[in-house]
Design a protein around this motif. Structure first.
Motif, PDB file in Angstrom:
ATOM      1  N   VAL A 252       0.875  -1.186   0.000  1.00  0.00           N
ATOM      2  CA  VAL A 252       0.000   0.000   0.000  1.00  0.00           C
ATOM      3  C   VAL A 252       0.903   1.224   0.000  1.00  0.00           C
ATOM      4  N   ALA A 253       0.659   2.158  -0.923  1.00  0.00           N
ATOM      5  CA  ALA A 253       1.449   3.404  -0.964  1.00  0.00           C
ATOM      6  C   ALA A 253       0.519   4.543  -1.347  1.00  0.00           C
ATOM      7  N   PHE A 254       0.671   5.678  -0.657  1.00  0.00           N
ATOM      8  CA  PHE A 254      -0.188   6.835  -0.975  1.00  0.00           C
ATOM      9  C   PHE A 254       0.497   8.125  -0.539  1.00  0.00           C
ATOM     10  N   TYR A 255       0.111   9.212  -1.196  1.00  0.00           N
ATOM     11  CA  TYR A 255       0.643  10.529  -0.835  1.00  0.00           C
ATOM     12  C   TYR A 255      -0.264  11.165   0.207  1.00  0.00           C
ATOM     13  N   ASP A 256       0.314  11.621   1.305  1.00  0.00           N
ATOM     14  CA  ASP A 256      -0.405  12.352   2.343  1.00  0.00           C
ATOM     15  C   ASP A 256      -0.053  13.826   2.156  1.00  0.00           C
ATOM     16  N   ALA A 257      -1.006  14.592   1.584  1.00  0.00           N
ATOM     17  CA  ALA A 257      -0.707  15.990   1.223  1.00  0.00           C
ATOM     18  C   ALA A 257      -0.454  16.840   2.468  1.00  0.00           C
ATOM     19  N   ALA A 258      -1.156  16.539   3.574  1.00  0.00           N
ATOM     20  CA  ALA A 258      -0.980  17.352   4.784  1.00  0.00           C
ATOM     21  C   ALA A 258       0.449  17.233   5.309  1.00  0.00           C
ATOM     22  N   GLN A 259       0.998  16.043   5.213  1.00  0.00           N
ATOM     23  CA  GLN A 259       2.363  15.828   5.736  1.00  0.00           C
ATOM     24  C   GLN A 259       3.421  15.908   4.638  1.00  0.00           C
ATOM     25  N   THR A 260       2.976  16.174   3.417  1.00  0.00           N
ATOM     26  CA  THR A 260       3.831  16.217   2.219  1.00  0.00           C
ATOM     27  C   THR A 260       4.773  14.999   2.146  1.00  0.00           C
ATOM     28  N   ARG A 261       4.172  13.827   2.315  1.00  0.00           N
ATOM     29  CA  ARG A 261       5.005  12.618   2.232  1.00  0.00           C
ATOM     30  C   ARG A 261       4.239  11.456   1.615  1.00  0.00           C
ATOM     31  N   ILE A 262       5.006  10.606   0.922  1.00  0.00           N
ATOM     32  CA  ILE A 262       4.502   9.294   0.524  1.00  0.00           C
ATOM     33  C   ILE A 262       4.654   8.384   1.736  1.00  0.00           C
ATOM     34  N   GLU A 263       3.620   7.582   1.988  1.00  0.00           N
ATOM     35  CA  GLU A 263       3.748   6.541   3.019  1.00  0.00           C
ATOM     36  C   GLU A 263       3.673   5.188   2.330  1.00  0.00           C
ATOM     37  N   MET A 264       4.527   4.275   2.743  1.00  0.00           N
ATOM     38  CA  MET A 264       4.420   2.888   2.268  1.00  0.00           C
ATOM     39  C   MET A 264       4.104   2.001   3.468  1.00  0.00           C
ATOM     40  N   HIS A 265       3.206   1.054   3.221  1.00  0.00           N
ATOM     41  CA  HIS A 265       2.788   0.112   4.269  1.00  0.00           C
ATOM     42  C   HIS A 265       2.685  -1.279   3.666  1.00  0.00           C
ATOM     43  N   LEU A 266       2.645  -2.276   4.559  1.00  0.00           N
ATOM     44  CA  LEU A 266       2.252  -3.635   4.174  1.00  0.00           C
ATOM     45  C   LEU A 266       0.974  -3.942   4.944  1.00  0.00           C
ATOM     46  N   GLU A 267      -0.049  -4.395   4.215  1.00  0.00           N
ATOM     47  CA  GLU A 267      -1.368  -4.596   4.830  1.00  0.00           C
ATOM     48  C   GLU A 267      -1.693  -6.089   4.872  1.00  0.00           C
ATOM     49  N   ALA A 268      -2.115  -6.558   6.045  1.00  0.00           N
ATOM     50  CA  ALA A 268      -2.463  -7.983   6.182  1.00  0.00           C
ATOM     51  C   ALA A 268      -3.728  -8.277   5.377  1.00  0.00           C
ATOM     52  N   SER A 269      -3.669  -9.280   4.497  1.00  0.00           N
ATOM     53  CA  SER A 269      -4.840  -9.589   3.672  1.00  0.00           C
ATOM     54  C   SER A 269      -5.745 -10.624   4.346  1.00  0.00           C
ATOM     55  N   CYS A 270      -5.342 -11.105   5.545  1.00  0.00           N
ATOM     56  CA  CYS A 270      -6.177 -11.985   6.371  1.00  0.00           C
ATOM     57  C   CYS A 270      -5.681 -11.813   7.812  1.00  0.00           C
ATOM     58  N   ASP A 271      -6.330 -12.423   8.772  1.00  0.00           N
ATOM     59  CA  ASP A 271      -5.789 -12.377  10.140  1.00  0.00           C
ATOM     60  C   ASP A 271      -4.470 -13.143  10.141  1.00  0.00           C
ATOM     61  N   VAL A 272      -3.445 -12.546  10.737  1.00  0.00           N
ATOM     62  CA  VAL A 272      -2.104 -13.158  10.694  1.00  0.00           C
ATOM     63  C   VAL A 272      -1.511 -13.132  12.106  1.00  0.00           C
TER      64      VAL A 272
END
Ligand SMILES: C[S@@+](CC[C@H](N)C(=O)[O-])C[C@H]1O[C@@H](n2cnc3c(N)ncnc32)[C@H](O)[C@@H]1O
Length: 331
Positions: A252-272
């Motif tokens: 998961v990656a997205f631009y946060d305009a308020a913080q002027t930053r790209i954030e990258m994450h890894l998202e669990a696609s099931c309970d892990v």
């Protein structure tokens, strides 16, 4: 990043002018403690330096070849267009210290114009650095080359083998964006302190631009950036002994305009449930591990940050769309 090995003053098969020192990497116990603390935090996180095992370094090199990844292409345009001005500003015979050198390609393209006295490549990804430096030495047999395996986020420590005259710190690729602005000031201030009276800094930074362009740069349709992000879990499995299954995690990656930053994450696609020696963490489906921030700047805000860190921005070069800035500073 690998656990530290004994210092290797001369890499096997290299000429005596290539030295690779890797005594500065933190002990594996410290890496494990850092990773475990990040995984049990309410917002789980893995520091971005763990992207760079040998495969991660290769995947990053592939990212830089993607049409969507604008920082590398726009920075290269600046180097090509302003090569003469850059060389005139920086001068020759420097001790050229490349921070996070990666494949050393960007620095090598400047050697003809800058004719450094010594090239010092610092990187946490030691195996990848060794291979890159062995190739570089073959191409530049007369250049004094020193490789240093080091985690410079903990503070740069330059050994005595590094020349102390005309130190030029080279920090391209907007790697400075991985630090929050206040951390960036601390990091750059430390650099200034170990540079000496005639220190210079040549630093690249990605600029605020259209959100669609920024988002595409960190979520390419081929999935190379996704592979780079997910590979961090394999590296953590090796260092900490976790049992992450990369197939259960989504990029998961997205631009946060308020913080002027790209954030990258890894998202669990099931309970892990993730286990490691001495620890466990349960992630509900949809829960994320934060793996990277990449701050974007306006040129004037970045110049202020440099001044706050004790550097005097002397020149700033932009590409034709003002998507990227290269700044030359004096101490
Ligand atoms: C974004 S890549 C940039 C590579 C190259 N300089 C460029 O501009 O294309 C970041 C580089 O810094 C290295 N790196 C990341 N964190 C580091 C740290 N804390 N200490 C030393 N090297 C680090 C990585 O291994 C990688 O080679």
């Amino acid at each position: 990043m690998s656990p530290p090995a004994n210092p290797a003053p001369h890499a096997a098969g290299a000429t005596p002018r290539l030295r690779l020192l890797q005594s500065e990497l933190p002990p594996v116990q410290a890496l494990r403690a850092e990773l475990a603390a990040g995984l049990v935090a309410p917002q789980a996180a893995i520091p971005p330096k763990y992207f760079y095992d040998d495969l991660g370094s290769r995947l990053f090199a592939a990212i830089t070849a993607l049409p969507e990844y604008t920082p590398t292409r726009t920075e290269a345009q600046i180097f090509a267009r302003h090569a003469g001005d850059i060389a005139g500003a920086v001068g020759t015979a420097t001790t050229f210290i490349d921070l996070g050198a990666g494949d050393c390609g960007k620095a090598a393209r400047l050697f003809g114009a800058l004719r450094p006295r010594q090239y010092v490549a610092v990187d946490i990804s030691v195996d990848f650095l060794r291979t890159a430096l062995q190739c570089l030495q073959r191409e530049h047999p007369d250049l004094d080359i020193l490789g240093i395996g080091q985690d410079f986020a903990r503070g740069l420590a330059l050994p005595g083998a590094v020349g102390d005259r005309r130190r030029l710190f080279f920090y391209p690729g907007s790697s400075i964006g991985n630090f929050a602005p206040d951390e960036a000031i601390v990091f750059l201030h430390r650099l200034r302190a170990c540079g000496g009276a005639d220190a210079q800094l040549l630093i690249g930074v990605d600029l605020i631009k259209d959100e669609a362009v920024l988002n595409a740069a960190y979520d390419d349709p081929l999935g190379v950036t996704a592979a780079f992000n997910r590979n961090v879990l394999r590296h953590v499995n090796r260092v900490l002994g976790t049992d992450f299954d990369v197939a259960q995690w989504k990029h998961v990656a997205f631009y946060d305009a308020a913080q002027t930053r790209i954030e990258m994450h890894l998202e669990a696609s099931c309970d892990v449930t993730v286990r490691w020696p001495g620890g466990v963490r349960r992630f509900a489906r949809g829960e994320r591990i934060h793996t990277e921030n990449s701050y974007k700047y306006r040129p004037e805000t970045f110049a202020e940050l440099l001044r706050a860190a004790g550097w005097n921005p002397a020149h700033i070069w932009l590409d034709e769309r003002a998507w990227f800035a290269l700044v030359h500073c004096r101490g």
